[in-house]
Design a protein around this motif. Structure first.
Motif, PDB file in Angstrom:
ATOM      1  N   GLU A  35       0.834  -1.190   0.000  1.00 29.99           N
ATOM      2  CA  GLU A  35       0.000   0.000   0.000  1.00 29.99           C
ATOM      3  C   GLU A  35       0.871   1.242   0.000  1.00 29.99           C
ATOM      4  N   GLU A  36       0.340   2.292  -0.583  1.00 25.08           N
ATOM      5  CA  GLU A  36       1.067   3.558  -0.592  1.00 25.08           C
ATOM      6  C   GLU A  36       0.721   4.333   0.669  1.00 25.08           C
ATOM      7  N   GLN A  37       1.732   4.934   1.267  1.00 24.41           N
ATOM      8  CA  GLN A  37       1.548   5.662   2.513  1.00 24.41           C
ATOM      9  C   GLN A  37       2.257   6.996   2.429  1.00 24.41           C
ATOM     10  N   PHE A  38       1.933   7.857   3.367  1.00 18.77           N
ATOM     11  CA  PHE A  38       2.552   9.171   3.437  1.00 18.77           C
ATOM     12  C   PHE A  38       2.933   9.473   4.882  1.00 18.77           C
ATOM     13  N   ILE A  39       4.010  10.210   5.045  1.00 15.68           N
ATOM     14  CA  ILE A  39       4.412  10.654   6.370  1.00 15.68           C
ATOM     15  C   ILE A  39       4.911  12.092   6.262  1.00 15.68           C
ATOM     16  N   ASP A  40       4.545  12.896   7.225  1.00 18.47           N
ATOM     17  CA  ASP A  40       4.987  14.282   7.243  1.00 18.47           C
ATOM     18  C   ASP A  40       6.347  14.367   7.934  1.00 18.47           C
ATOM     19  N   THR A  41       7.286  15.030   7.281  1.00 19.39           N
ATOM     20  CA  THR A  41       8.615  15.240   7.841  1.00 19.39           C
ATOM     21  C   THR A  41       8.912  16.730   7.862  1.00 19.39           C
ATOM     22  N   SER A  42      10.034  17.097   8.442  1.00 23.82           N
ATOM     23  CA  SER A  42      10.419  18.506   8.469  1.00 23.82           C
ATOM     24  C   SER A  42      10.792  19.014   7.077  1.00 23.82           C
ATOM     25  N   HIS A  43      10.950  18.089   6.117  1.00 16.96           N
ATOM     26  CA  HIS A  43      11.269  18.456   4.735  1.00 16.96           C
ATOM     27  C   HIS A  43      10.022  18.540   3.864  1.00 16.96           C
ATOM     28  N   GLY A  44       8.894  18.043   4.374  1.00 18.35           N
ATOM     29  CA  GLY A  44       7.664  17.985   3.605  1.00 18.35           C
ATOM     30  C   GLY A  44       7.065  16.597   3.663  1.00 18.35           C
ATOM     31  N   ARG A  45       5.912  16.437   3.048  1.00 18.93           N
ATOM     32  CA  ARG A  45       5.235  15.137   3.032  1.00 18.93           C
ATOM     33  C   ARG A  45       5.949  14.189   2.075  1.00 18.93           C
ATOM     34  N   ILE A  46       6.234  12.978   2.575  1.00 18.60           N
ATOM     35  CA  ILE A  46       6.985  11.980   1.810  1.00 18.60           C
ATOM     36  C   ILE A  46       6.095  10.773   1.540  1.00 18.60           C
ATOM     37  N   ALA A  47       6.081  10.334   0.300  1.00 13.25           N
ATOM     38  CA  ALA A  47       5.358   9.134  -0.101  1.00 13.25           C
ATOM     39  C   ALA A  47       6.287   7.932  -0.060  1.00 13.25           C
ATOM     40  N   TYR A  48       5.777   6.810   0.408  1.00 10.93           N
ATOM     41  CA  TYR A  48       6.580   5.596   0.451  1.00 10.93           C
ATOM     42  C   TYR A  48       5.659   4.392   0.360  1.00 10.93           C
ATOM     43  N   ASN A  49       6.241   3.254   0.090  1.00  7.47           N
ATOM     44  CA  ASN A  49       5.514   1.993   0.080  1.00  7.47           C
ATOM     45  C   ASN A  49       6.225   1.016   0.998  1.00  7.47           C
ATOM     46  N   ASP A  50       5.490   0.473   1.940  1.00 10.43           N
ATOM     47  CA  ASP A  50       6.041  -0.405   2.968  1.00 10.43           C
ATOM     48  C   ASP A  50       5.180  -1.658   3.019  1.00 10.43           C
ATOM     49  N   ASN A  51       5.759  -2.814   2.704  1.00 12.52           N
ATOM     50  CA  ASN A  51       4.967  -4.045   2.737  1.00 12.52           C
ATOM     51  C   ASN A  51       4.800  -4.610   4.141  1.00 12.52           C
ATOM     52  N   ARG A  52       5.528  -4.048   5.112  1.00 11.27           N
ATOM     53  CA  ARG A  52       5.401  -4.425   6.535  1.00 11.27           C
ATOM     54  C   ARG A  52       5.638  -5.904   6.795  1.00 11.27           C
ATOM     55  N   SER A  53       6.366  -6.542   5.910  1.00 10.32           N
ATOM     56  CA  SER A  53       6.674  -7.953   6.120  1.00 10.32           C
ATOM     57  C   SER A  53       7.703  -8.108   7.235  1.00 10.32           C
ATOM     58  N   ASP A  54       7.804  -9.327   7.731  1.00 14.97           N
ATOM     59  CA  ASP A  54       8.883  -9.644   8.653  1.00 14.97           C
ATOM     60  C   ASP A  54      10.182  -9.730   7.859  1.00 14.97           C
ATOM     61  N   GLY A  55      11.270  -9.746   8.560  1.00 17.55           N
ATOM     62  CA  GLY A  55      12.556  -9.841   7.893  1.00 17.55           C
ATOM     63  C   GLY A  55      13.271  -8.508   7.874  1.00 17.55           C
ATOM     64  N   LEU A  56      14.499  -8.538   7.422  1.00 17.87           N
ATOM     65  CA  LEU A  56      15.328  -7.343   7.380  1.00 17.87           C
ATOM     66  C   LEU A  56      14.682  -6.277   6.492  1.00 17.87           C
ATOM     67  N   PRO A  57      14.518  -5.053   6.988  1.00 20.14           N
ATOM     68  CA  PRO A  57      14.016  -3.982   6.115  1.00 20.14           C
ATOM     69  C   PRO A  57      15.021  -3.650   5.023  1.00 20.14           C
ATOM     70  N   VAL A  58      14.532  -3.508   3.798  1.00 28.95           N
ATOM     71  CA  VAL A  58      15.344  -3.122   2.655  1.00 28.95           C
ATOM     72  C   VAL A  58      14.798  -1.797   2.136  1.00 28.95           C
ATOM     73  N   VAL A  59      15.590  -0.748   2.258  1.00 30.04           N
ATOM     74  CA  VAL A  59      15.169   0.600   1.891  1.00 30.04           C
ATOM     75  C   VAL A  59      15.676   0.897   0.483  1.00 30.04           C
ATOM     76  N   MET A  60      14.762   1.305  -0.410  1.00 32.51           N
ATOM     77  CA  MET A  60      15.076   1.482  -1.819  1.00 32.51           C
ATOM     78  C   MET A  60      14.989   2.958  -2.204  1.00 32.51           C
ATOM     79  N   LEU A  61      16.064   3.464  -2.825  1.00 33.48           N
ATOM     80  CA  LEU A  61      16.183   4.876  -3.162  1.00 33.48           C
ATOM     81  C   LEU A  61      16.425   5.016  -4.667  1.00 33.48           C
ATOM     82  N   HIS A  62      15.557   5.752  -5.319  1.00 31.34           N
ATOM     83  CA  HIS A  62      15.514   5.826  -6.778  1.00 31.34           C
ATOM     84  C   HIS A  62      16.500   6.834  -7.358  1.00 31.34           C
ATOM     85  N   ALA A  63      16.561   6.869  -8.674  1.00 30.27           N
ATOM     86  CA  ALA A  63      17.463   7.750  -9.410  1.00 30.27           C
ATOM     87  C   ALA A  63      16.878   9.152  -9.562  1.00 30.27           C
TER      88      ALA A  63
END
Length: 305
Positions: A35-63
């Motif tokens: 699901e797509e989610q949003f969180i407010d940060t001091s830099h502005g609202r950020i969109a992210y997708n988090d599958n919330r599965s168990d296991g090591l979190p893998v953070v993906m950063l685009h070009a």
């Protein structure tokens, strides 16, 4: 191409819209995965997708000028084994433009955004996957928060010294590099950006073309100005001396990075005997040769998990 979710409106902190489940994975579409989610940060609202599965979190950063959906194949490949968190940088994708563009649109600014977001999600230890600009942001995170990082994989990202000489050593002059920092792009440049970053089949992708057009032009301009001013960390030193496991994968035909330079560095903790080159792929190796890329990346994650 279906891009309706690009226009949905969400007005609450951490607002969510459950994407329809069990649909086939489409080009540039995360439906059925998370699901797509949003969180407010001091830099502005950020969109992210988090599958919330168990296991090591893998953070993906685009070009640069791309978006989180470019990692659809990797998210699908890791589903059920790892928690995947794909993020739109400020001024990109579904994230808002930066509140303070000069603060946010830089390697250090983007790294601060990611650290703030992960803290908000309660993620304390994670792996990073960074593509091009995203790889440079990942290296900046490594410089600041190495104890939190289980491992780092980068592609299309030459680790360079923070100087003009470093830029010249790590990158190859090309038509695409000429407008990397341009605040405005022509339609031809929009199409060229899609083809260069994601593969030629994306040149006519309505979804990615729209994402590139949507990108805040100041994000390109200010990021490049900051890099040319030498305000980033010495990413060559970071890559060569980090104690965190480091995986480097590149397309053997990448037209914008100096592969021989990358291979020549003296890495302390490289996960493979030398940086991996995947034949028949360019800057968008994760899409152009997704199966080969995913096999290498999954083997790396198994080692560090």
């Amino acid at each position: 191409m279906q891009i309706a979710f690009f226009h949905c409106v969400m007005n609450i902190r951490n607002g969510r819209r459950r994407l329809k489940q069990h649909e086939p994975t489409r080009d540039a579409d995360l439906r059925g995965l998370m699901e797509e989610q949003f969180i407010d940060t001091s830099h502005g609202r950020i969109a992210y997708n988090d599958n919330r599965s168990d296991g090591l979190p893998v953070v993906m950063l685009h070009a640069n000028s791309i978006c989180k959906e470019s990692f659809a194949s990797q998210i699908s490949a890791l589903q059920g084994s790892y928690r995947t968190i794909a993020i739109d940088l400020p001024g990109h994708g579904r994230s808002a433009d930066a509140i303070d563009p000069r603060r946010s649109y830089s390697m250090s600014g983007y790294a601060d955004v990611i650290h703030e977001l992960l803290a908000g999600l309660g993620v304390q230890r994670y792996a990073l996957l960074g593509h091009s600009l995203g790889g440079h942001v990942a290296l900046e995170l490594l410089a600041r928060h190495e104890a939190s990082i289980a491992g780092l994989a980068i592609f299309g990202t030459p680790p360079i010294e923070n100087s003009i000489e470093g830029l010249m050593a790590g990158f190859v002059p090309s038509p695409e590099m000429a407008y990397t920092g341009s605040p405005e792009l022509t339609e031809e440049q929009v199409s060229m950006t899609a083809a260069m970053a994601l593969g030629h089949e994306s040149r006519d992708s309505a979804f990615f073309l729209a994402a590139i057009r949507r990108t805040d032009g100041r994000a390109r301009q200010y990021m490049m100005e900051d890099a040319q001013a030498g305000n980033t960390s010495d990413q060559r030193k970071i890559a060569e001396t980090t104690q965190a496991p480091l995986l480097i994968v590149n397309g053997a035909d990448d037209p914008v990075i100096n592969l021989d330079y990358i291979d020549s560095l003296s890495y302390t903790n490289l996960a493979t005997p030398k940086p991996v080159r995947i034949d028949g792929a360019g800057h968008g190796v994760h899409r152009e040769k997704a199966d080969e890329f995913n096999a290498v990346f999954k083997a790396f994650l198994q080692k560090i998990s």
